[in-house]
Design an enzyme around this catalytic site. Sequence first.
Site, short mmCIF file in Angstrom:
data_model
loop_
_atom_site.label_atom_id
_atom_site.label_comp_id
_atom_site.label_asym_id
_atom_site.label_seq_id
_atom_site.Cartn_x
_atom_site.Cartn_y
_atom_site.Cartn_z
N TYR A 113 0.81 -1.23 0.00
CA TYR A 113 0.00 0.00 0.00
C TYR A 113 0.84 1.27 0.00
O TYR A 113 2.05 1.24 0.13
CB TYR A 113 -1.04 0.00 1.10
CG TYR A 113 -0.62 -0.11 2.56
CD1 TYR A 113 0.68 -0.01 2.98
CD2 TYR A 113 -1.62 -0.29 3.53
CE1 TYR A 113 1.01 -0.09 4.31
CE2 TYR A 113 -1.30 -0.38 4.86
CZ TYR A 113 0.01 -0.28 5.25
OH TYR A 113 0.32 -0.37 6.59
N GLU A 114 0.15 2.38 -0.21
CA GLU A 114 0.77 3.70 -0.42
C GLU A 114 1.67 3.70 -1.66
O GLU A 114 2.71 4.35 -1.68
CB GLU A 114 1.55 4.17 0.82
CG GLU A 114 0.76 4.18 2.09
CD GLU A 114 -0.59 4.86 1.96
OE1 GLU A 114 -0.74 5.74 1.08
OE2 GLU A 114 -1.51 4.51 2.70
N GLY A 115 1.27 2.97 -2.68
CA GLY A 115 2.06 2.84 -3.90
C GLY A 115 2.96 1.63 -3.77
O GLY A 115 3.85 1.60 -2.92
N GLN B 153 7.12 2.90 -6.48
CA GLN B 153 8.13 3.74 -5.82
C GLN B 153 9.42 3.76 -6.61
O GLN B 153 10.09 4.79 -6.73
CB GLN B 153 8.39 3.23 -4.40
CG GLN B 153 7.18 3.18 -3.50
CD GLN B 153 6.50 4.51 -3.33
OE1 GLN B 153 7.15 5.54 -3.21
NE2 GLN B 153 5.18 4.49 -3.35
#
Length: 598
Positions: A442-444, A449
């Site tokens: 999650y969060e990319g 990234q």
Amino acid sequence: MPSYQPPLRDMQFLLHEVFEVTQEFQAMPRHAEVDADTINAVLEEAGKFAADVVFPLNISGDEQGCTLDRDTHAVTTPEGFKQAYAQYVEGGWAALSCDPEYGGQGLPFVVNQCLYEMLNSANQAWTMYPGLSHGAYEALHTHGTEAQKQLYLPKLTSGEWTGTMCLTEAHCGTDLGLLRTKAEPLPDGSYKLTGNKIFISAGEHDFTENIVHLVLARLPDAPAGSKGISLFVVPKFLVNADGSLGERNPIFCGGLEHKMGIHGNATAQLNLDGAVGTLVGQPHKGLAAMFVMMNAARLGVGNQSLGLTEVAFQNALAYAKDRLQMRSLSGTKAKDKPADPIIVHPDVRRMLLTAKAYAEGGRALSTFCAVLIDKELHHPDEKVRKDSAELVALLTPVVKAFLTDNGWTATTLSQQVYGGHGYIKEWGMEQFVRDARINMIYEGTNGVQALDLLGRKVLGNQGASLKKFGKLVARLVEEEGVNEKMAEFINPIALLGEQMTKFTTEIGFKGMQNPDEVGAASVDYLRVAGHLVFGYLFARMAQVALRAIAAGNSDPFYLAKLQTARFYFAKLFPETATLMRTARAGSRVLMDSDAALA
């Protein structure tokens, strides 16, 4: 049953001996009076709260999970979670680094990061509730209107209300340009939002009487894609002008996700049925505003894996010292026992030292970035602020991806130390592994990234940001290049620093001819960059340790620091050679594979 001891000595080493934060703070009027004693006292109490209040709820919270009443849409969190949060608020922890204008204590962000590392070690699922609130606070603090700030920030600062970020939809994860949630203007200047969001961490719970949702949606005249996204603040209960709660806003939890880990956190499906919200920032500029929260979350997710790495290592080390299996290959070590403790075996030490190195390197990187953020926000010199912001932007995808990849490796190795017992629930190790797995997603995802680092942060400005970090490495190399005792730490980073320039240029040229070359190389590239950063920080830690020993300090802490650094450079850092070779293999072996993937 696992245990946890806050790593206060290592935190103090980084804060006061490596990064000398109080000297940095003296240049910032807001933090000029923050001294080492204050920091140490705060972190000691934070450690007690994490270890004594939050950690005991970790296994039970995982077993109980969250429950949804579908008739009322209310979510009940595991037993003890709500009470622990009340203690968190009563202790003032929510306000630690928040702006005093809104009731915050105004302490440096780096102190807050140390608090959150300990909370993540203690109970990642619980920590996500206040952690997301801090991100919502930052987004509104930066982009909110004055009315929004006055209405929401005091409550978020105190912890009386919590916050969320509502981005993902069932058909739309990282590619937010595809989102469909709609926002229609109302006559009073507010907006009516309709749509569905999924995977909303802490999206509904019983901790607080109100939840402040930050929601991405499209206005009727929005252009297609990511340029047509706006950000809205949508509270669970509407808020009257005097700050009191009004009627229930129709943003309801329609379901809870059934997950591999972090069971104690309510990962919610949220339905917006004409929920009323107000615009944050400019129309169609929602991503810029939300990126404040997203970048904070990415640093926070790296910190989550750091916390799990530390607690998993601590328990694996204790087990390895106690568990008897076989005799040492070099001769019996525990003659009074029927077998030697497994810590005598080289491969067990490899696993333990890998986890330890990833914990200490991760803590150094997290601390380094937090100090940069304090300088970005509060340093009076504009150039210092700008340079610090540029380095934080460069390092954010490294923190998110490198620390979470390493966290997965470290928790898995720590579980392996236990042998069969590591696979059994009662020891707690399998939970650390399960909880760590989400952090890579999650969060990319970490692949996203890597693309962000190589495509945007490095090639996007022709390597200018990377050169800024390279100057830090070069300065340390120049300072210690003739010191024979530092050679084992300096020579590897000096060589990799030189190789990195050629490596980056080569990929950049190939990417100009075929953009898939960047995608094919990016994940390997990020790990190389991560090791360059870790190598630099381990060299700085070794520098401090060697100077302490030379000055006659006999504290075994410094010898341990040197031994960990030597292991890192001997056994982990050399991965860079393989990574550069695989990155140079190019995109053809991946993209010319239709038959293999038919």
